[in-house]
Enzyme design. Structure first.
Site, PDB file in Angstrom:
ATOM      1  N   ARG A   1       1.419  -5.792 -10.313  1.00  0.00           N
ATOM      2  CA  ARG A   1       1.855  -5.392  -8.873  1.00  0.00           C
ATOM      3  C   ARG A   1       2.193  -6.294  -8.036  1.00  0.00           C
ATOM      4  O   ARG A   1       2.569  -6.000  -6.837  1.00  0.00           O
ATOM      5  CB  ARG A   1       0.866  -4.411  -8.544  1.00  0.00           C
ATOM      6  CG  ARG A   1      -0.483  -5.103  -8.099  1.00  0.00           C
ATOM      7  CD  ARG A   1      -1.568  -4.013  -7.842  1.00  0.00           C
ATOM      8  NE  ARG A   1      -2.821  -4.626  -7.317  1.00  0.00           N
ATOM      9  CZ  ARG A   1      -3.301  -4.041  -6.108  1.00  0.00           C
ATOM     10  NH1 ARG A   1      -2.914  -2.965  -5.619  1.00  0.00           N
ATOM     11  NH2 ARG A   1      -4.345  -4.816  -5.755  1.00  0.00           N
TER      12      ARG A   1
ATOM     13  N   HIS B   1       0.042   4.212 -10.367  1.00  0.00           N
ATOM     14  CA  HIS B   1      -0.887   4.468  -9.283  1.00  0.00           C
ATOM     15  C   HIS B   1      -0.084   5.326  -8.219  1.00  0.00           C
ATOM     16  O   HIS B   1       0.066   4.831  -7.051  1.00  0.00           O
ATOM     17  CB  HIS B   1      -1.526   3.433  -8.773  1.00  0.00           C
ATOM     18  CG  HIS B   1      -2.614   3.385  -7.809  1.00  0.00           C
ATOM     19  ND1 HIS B   1      -2.678   4.162  -6.429  1.00  0.00           N
ATOM     20  CD2 HIS B   1      -3.740   2.702  -7.972  1.00  0.00           C
ATOM     21  CE1 HIS B   1      -3.913   4.024  -6.213  1.00  0.00           C
ATOM     22  NE2 HIS B   1      -4.714   3.302  -6.822  1.00  0.00           N
TER      23      HIS B   1
ATOM     24  N   GLU C   1      -2.988   9.942 -10.759  1.00  0.00           N
ATOM     25  CA  GLU C   1      -2.465   8.802 -11.430  1.00  0.00           C
ATOM     26  C   GLU C   1      -2.665   8.879 -12.695  1.00  0.00           C
ATOM     27  O   GLU C   1      -3.617   9.449 -13.312  1.00  0.00           O
ATOM     28  CB  GLU C   1      -3.319   7.539 -10.907  1.00  0.00           C
ATOM     29  CG  GLU C   1      -3.397   7.336  -9.544  1.00  0.00           C
ATOM     30  CD  GLU C   1      -4.449   6.166  -9.157  1.00  0.00           C
ATOM     31  OE1 GLU C   1      -4.735   5.068  -9.910  1.00  0.00           O
ATOM     32  OE2 GLU C   1      -5.434   6.412  -7.883  1.00  0.00           O
TER      33      GLU C   1
ATOM     34  N   ARG D   1       0.766  -1.250   0.013  1.00  0.00           N
ATOM     35  CA  ARG D   1       0.050   0.064  -0.224  1.00  0.00           C
ATOM     36  C   ARG D   1       0.939   1.389   0.023  1.00  0.00           C
ATOM     37  O   ARG D   1       1.452   1.625   1.147  1.00  0.00           O
ATOM     38  CB  ARG D   1      -1.031   0.082   1.157  1.00  0.00           C
ATOM     39  CG  ARG D   1      -1.639   1.251   1.438  1.00  0.00           C
ATOM     40  CD  ARG D   1      -2.964   1.374   0.328  1.00  0.00           C
ATOM     41  NE  ARG D   1      -3.803   0.072   0.595  1.00  0.00           N
ATOM     42  CZ  ARG D   1      -4.947  -0.080  -0.151  1.00  0.00           C
ATOM     43  NH1 ARG D   1      -5.162   0.814  -1.109  1.00  0.00           N
ATOM     44  NH2 ARG D   1      -5.635  -1.059   0.214  1.00  0.00           N
TER      45      ARG D   1
ATOM     46  N   ASP E   1     -12.924   9.753  -5.017  1.00  0.00           N
ATOM     47  CA  ASP E   1     -12.459   8.592  -6.202  1.00  0.00           C
ATOM     48  C   ASP E   1     -13.055   9.103  -7.599  1.00  0.00           C
ATOM     49  O   ASP E   1     -14.078   8.924  -7.743  1.00  0.00           O
ATOM     50  CB  ASP E   1     -13.007   7.215  -5.872  1.00  0.00           C
ATOM     51  CG  ASP E   1     -12.296   6.092  -6.568  1.00  0.00           C
ATOM     52  OD1 ASP E   1     -11.641   6.532  -7.542  1.00  0.00           O
ATOM     53  OD2 ASP E   1     -12.630   4.994  -6.208  1.00  0.00           O
TER      54      ASP E   1
END
Length: 291
Positions: free
Chosen positions: A93, A162, A264, A67, A205
């Site tokens: 990832r 990201h 991002e 994270r 978001d």
């Protein structure tokens, strides 16, 4: 991997959980890259504060995403478009990348990592590919992700670099560069047009469409400005979980949302990429910190 090391500039070390990490340093900056995920975890200008945020509750274990930093979301962004059982943000990832090359010139130290299709990737995504990530640590952090179609049929993919940016207080920041852009609000729903700078006052978001310009995060609490430029992308994602959602995220301490924001460079929603056999596409983001 250690055959690529350059004394005083690039070193492979055992990171948290015993996973291999690459330390890059130059007269201008330093960076740390996890070879699992090809993920930049740390970048700081010489004498400066870290530009990237990593949770103090992050998990470092084989097959687990970390994270923070700059995860490589590929070959899809968010949930798989047709199969929610497949991994969130794709598989790149969480896989171990090959360290292909390292170099150093003046104030710049760079590394090139690679990932190719194999039996495990084809079980999730039935395409032949070569994925290459180049990380350049200098006055700016320059990350380029190149996808090559090595198969004999077209392929379509999405993804993102990201970037988790470290900020002093997310409630005080202002993000420039998106004024007038239309976005999909994944929290409140609907399509909207951005008016002025983006500010954060709760969970955010947003997927901004048709955006190619650089963003700049004005951070009065830290007295600095972080720029996020990009290429090969027409989508910008802004994310912060806010206090309530942050408490539901296992690998994020509940109060940490206030110290981060994601800006991002993405190929998401209608901005996916289709490559003919033999073709390539590069998604690139360049982070700069002033102050």
């Amino acid at each position: 991997m250690r055959r690529h090391e350059i004394p005083d500039r690039a070193q492979v070390v055992d990171g948290p959980g015993g996973l291999p990490h690459l330390l890059l340093s130059s007269p201008a900056a330093s960076a740390e890259v996890a070879l699992q995920g090809g993920q930049v975890l740390r970048y700081a200008r010489a004498g400066g504060c870290p530009a990237l945020w990593v949770s103090r509750a992050a998990v470092y274990a084989p097959g687990k995403a970390v994270r923070g930093g700059v995860p490589v979301c590929w070959p899809w962004f968010g949930p798989h478009p047709s199969d929610p059982a497949k991994p969130q943000h794709g598989f790149a990832r969480t896989m171990l990348w090959e360290l292909r090359a390292i170099g150093a010139e003046g104030d710049l130290t760079w590394a090139r990592l690679g990932l190719r299709d194999d039996e495990a990737t084809r079980a999730l995504w039935p395409h032949a590919f070569d994925l290459e990530l180049t990380v350049r640590a200098g006055e700016q952090l320059d990350i380029a992700l190149t996808t090559r179609n090595t198969g004999d049929a077209p392929l379509t993919y999405g993804g993102a670099l990201h970037s988790y940016l470290a900020v002093g207080d997310v409630a005080q920041i202002m993000i420039d560069g998106l004024d007038g852009a239309r976005y999909h609000d994944k929290v409140g729903g609907g399509e909207h047009a951005q008016a002025g700078p983006v500010t954060i006052s709760g969970e955010v978001d947003r997927v901004y469409h048709g955006t190619t310009a650089a963003c700049a995060v004005r951070d009065p609490a830290l007295g600095r400005r972080v720029t996020v430029a990009k290429a090969g992308s027409r989508t910008t994602v802004i994310w912060n979980p806010g206090p309530e959602k942050a408490r539901q995220i296992a690998d994020m301490a509940g109060d940490e949302y206030a110290g981060m924001v994601c800006v991002e460079a993405a190929n998401a929603a209608d901005d996916t990429v289709t490559l003919a056999p033999g073709a390539a596409h590069t998604l690139r983001t360049v982070l700069g910190a002033e102050g």
